[in-house]
Enzyme design. Sequence first.
Site, short mmCIF file in Angstrom:
data_model
loop_
_atom_site.label_atom_id
_atom_site.label_comp_id
_atom_site.label_asym_id
_atom_site.label_seq_id
_atom_site.Cartn_x
_atom_site.Cartn_y
_atom_site.Cartn_z
N ALA A 29 -0.61 -6.51 -1.78
CA ALA A 29 0.04 -5.01 -1.60
C ALA A 29 -0.24 -4.67 0.28
O ALA A 29 0.11 -6.11 0.62
CB ALA A 29 -1.76 -4.42 -1.40
N ASN A 30 -0.70 -4.09 0.49
CA ASN A 30 1.05 -3.80 2.26
C ASN A 30 0.09 -2.55 3.06
O ASN A 30 -1.01 -1.78 2.27
CB ASN A 30 2.23 -3.43 2.44
CG ASN A 30 2.36 -2.19 1.38
OD1 ASN A 30 1.97 -0.98 2.11
ND2 ASN A 30 3.40 -2.46 0.61
N ARG A 31 -0.20 -2.64 4.22
CA ARG A 31 -1.21 -1.57 4.85
C ARG A 31 -0.36 -0.14 5.04
O ARG A 31 -1.20 1.03 5.04
CB ARG A 31 -1.37 -2.05 5.70
CG ARG A 31 -1.72 -2.77 6.69
CD ARG A 31 -2.39 -3.73 7.92
NE ARG A 31 -2.16 -5.07 7.50
CZ ARG A 31 -3.79 -5.19 7.71
NH1 ARG A 31 -4.14 -5.08 7.39
NH2 ARG A 31 -4.32 -6.55 8.03
N ALA A 95 6.57 2.61 0.95
CA ALA A 95 6.20 0.74 1.05
C ALA A 95 6.14 -0.08 -0.14
O ALA A 95 5.34 -0.79 0.08
CB ALA A 95 5.35 1.27 2.13
#
Length: 220
Positions: A29-31, A95
């Site tokens: 995943a990402n932030r 994102a």
Amino acid sequence: FTKGPLSSKRILVTSGPTHEPIDPVRYIANRSSGAQGTAIARALAALGAEVVFVTGPADVPPPDGVQVVRVETAQQMLQAVEAALPVDAAVFAAAVADWRVASASGSKIKKQNGALPVLEFAENPDILAQVSQMASGRPSLVVGFAAETDDVIAHATAKRQRKGCDWILANDVSPATGIMGGTENAVVLISDAGADEWPRMSKSEVATRLADRIATALTA
Ligand code: C5P
């Protein structure tokens, strides 16, 4: 049903991160918190737009008054976006993970006496580029984001060309700015007219200003 300058317009907003599975219990995943995309969807709905909000697993709840489509992966997000078309405008604030694990394991990967798993990646579809470059039925306004850590305007201007979108909202996501996961944003709107630097303001003020610009562009 809200009256407003966007009341006859259908607008797509993507938001949040994507989760790309490694196996049934693990993912990459990402932030991204989804805060900016959520604020944009809310601001567009407040101007009367019919908003289709395609969101990955975000930290913040979706706004009221929009049609929510929940997805996890980039491939699911692309499918949801295609299903939402045609729209008058599309804002790609998600994102999206650039890569997914090429073949996610169907069962939980076990530890193997110190032997390390090796992950192979495959490139995800670029949803913004695909919609920007549609041969027919393209939204009349396509807006992308560019999260950069250096040379923000130069990189974002090149990205606008490469992807083929109309506007890019570029921001500096260097850790020192506190923007990623924070409540404020400092953006530059890049369009045919050049680079318009907005002062640092809350993500909800960025959303309101963008929604106003979109209303002007769609009703001109
Ligand atoms: O290429 P990059 O990820 O920096 O571009 C950011 C912009 O492209 C954002 O608007 C993002 O929502 C969109 N994007 C997309 N699909 C991808 C990657 C990025 O829609 N696979």
